[in-house]
Design a protein around this motif. Structure first.
Motif, short mmCIF file in Angstrom:
data_model
loop_
_atom_site.label_atom_id
_atom_site.label_comp_id
_atom_site.label_asym_id
_atom_site.label_seq_id
_atom_site.Cartn_x
_atom_site.Cartn_y
_atom_site.Cartn_z
N LEU A 1 0.83 -1.20 0.00
CA LEU A 1 0.00 0.00 0.00
C LEU A 1 0.87 1.25 0.00
N ALA A 2 0.52 2.22 -0.86
CA ALA A 2 1.23 3.49 -0.86
C ALA A 2 0.96 4.25 0.43
N TYR A 3 -0.28 4.11 0.96
CA TYR A 3 -0.64 4.81 2.20
C TYR A 3 -1.74 4.05 2.92
N CYS A 4 -2.97 4.16 2.44
CA CYS A 4 -4.12 3.54 3.10
C CYS A 4 -4.60 2.32 2.32
N PRO A 5 -5.34 1.43 2.98
CA PRO A 5 -5.87 0.25 2.27
C PRO A 5 -7.01 0.58 1.32
N TYR A 6 -7.57 1.79 1.42
CA TYR A 6 -8.65 2.20 0.53
C TYR A 6 -8.38 3.63 0.05
N VAL A 7 -8.81 3.89 -1.18
CA VAL A 7 -8.79 5.23 -1.74
C VAL A 7 -10.22 5.55 -2.16
N VAL A 8 -10.69 6.75 -1.84
CA VAL A 8 -12.09 7.07 -2.04
C VAL A 8 -12.23 8.29 -2.95
N ARG A 9 -13.29 8.26 -3.77
CA ARG A 9 -13.64 9.38 -4.65
C ARG A 9 -14.97 9.98 -4.22
N ILE A 10 -15.13 11.28 -4.46
CA ILE A 10 -16.42 11.95 -4.31
C ILE A 10 -17.05 12.01 -5.70
N LEU A 11 -18.17 11.32 -5.87
CA LEU A 11 -18.77 11.18 -7.20
C LEU A 11 -20.19 11.77 -7.22
N ARG B 152 -13.77 -1.87 10.42
CA ARG B 152 -13.47 -0.44 10.61
C ARG B 152 -12.12 -0.16 9.97
N THR B 153 -12.08 0.84 9.09
CA THR B 153 -10.86 1.10 8.37
C THR B 153 -10.77 2.57 8.01
N VAL B 154 -9.79 2.90 7.14
CA VAL B 154 -9.58 4.29 6.76
C VAL B 154 -9.33 4.36 5.25
N ALA B 155 -9.82 5.42 4.64
CA ALA B 155 -9.65 5.64 3.21
C ALA B 155 -9.00 6.99 2.97
N LEU B 156 -8.10 7.04 2.02
CA LEU B 156 -7.47 8.28 1.59
C LEU B 156 -8.33 8.92 0.51
N LEU B 157 -8.64 10.20 0.68
CA LEU B 157 -9.40 10.90 -0.35
C LEU B 157 -8.49 11.16 -1.55
N HIS B 158 -8.97 10.80 -2.75
CA HIS B 158 -8.24 11.03 -3.99
C HIS B 158 -7.89 12.51 -4.12
#
Length: 206
Positions: free
Chosen positions: A81-91, A146-152
């Motif tokens: 992982l570059a940072y977080c296990p999830y990356v999230v978009r606002i769509l 429970r986890t964390v996502a990095l905002l794109h």
């Protein structure tokens, strides 16, 4: 986990695990890292084959040591992982103005919001994922995690529009206004994220 994968594991139970070859970058893109990329700490080549990307998304799991992997038939391919296990978009969305969707195409609802020292926006959320337990025997179970996502980074402007920020001599305080929620924006050091959310960016053999 689908029946074909379970059958493949049962047929070839001793396939060695694979480390270092699969990478999730900061924009939620899967990459393949050849030996040169691994030796020189490079991110690797973007996986452009849509069928392979879909397969990876469908078969992402987490093990007993909070390490993410792609179950590729009988072989377990661990995910760096570059940072977080999830990356999230606002769509944009028809029924509501916006939705949040992670790189596995799951819609998420944020429960907390963090801003790290580099200006990255992190969102705490709960996701559905397959957990693999090896003992007393291997089993796959879908769990709520429970986890964390990095905002794109392409969505930071939208995030700013949806937030109220107050810059003072003591730092930055703010509120992320998401639908009917007002979520305080809390500070978090990037070095604390792994411990807080219990995951590993670089999986290793146990």
């Amino acid at each position: 986990m689908d029946d074909s994968t379970i059958s493949a594991i049962a047929k070839w139970p001793n396939v060695p695990f694979c480390y270092g070859w699969l990478f999730l970058d900061r924009r939620g893109v899967f990459r393949i890292r050849n030996e040169y990329s691994q030796q020189n700490n490079l991110q690797g080549e973007v996986i452009k084959h849509s069928g392979l990307c879909d397969s990876i998304k469908k078969h992402i799991c987490i093990d007993d040591h909070q390490q993410y992997f792609y179950q590729n038939g009988p072989q377990r391919v661990y995910l760096n992982l570059a940072y977080c296990p999830y990356v999230v978009r606002i769509l944009p969305h028809q029924e509501s103005q916006w939705i949040l969707q992670n790189h596995l195409d799951q819609e998420i609802t944020p429960s907390r919001c963090f801003l790290d020292e580099k200006g990255n926006v992190l969102l705490e959320c709960v996701v559905s994922i397959t957990r693999c337990t090896n003992y007393p025997e291997m089993s796959f179970t879908e769990v709520q995690l429970r986890t964390v996502a990095l905002l794109h980074d392409h969505d930071l402007d939208i995030f700013s529009e949806l937030s109220k920020m107050d810059v003072s001599s003591c730092g930055i305080k703010g509120v992320f206004q998401w639908n009917h929620l007002e979520i305080p924006i809390e500070p978090m050091m990037s070095g604390d994220v792994m411990n807080e959310f219990q995951f590993k960016t670089i999986p290793t053999a146990s």
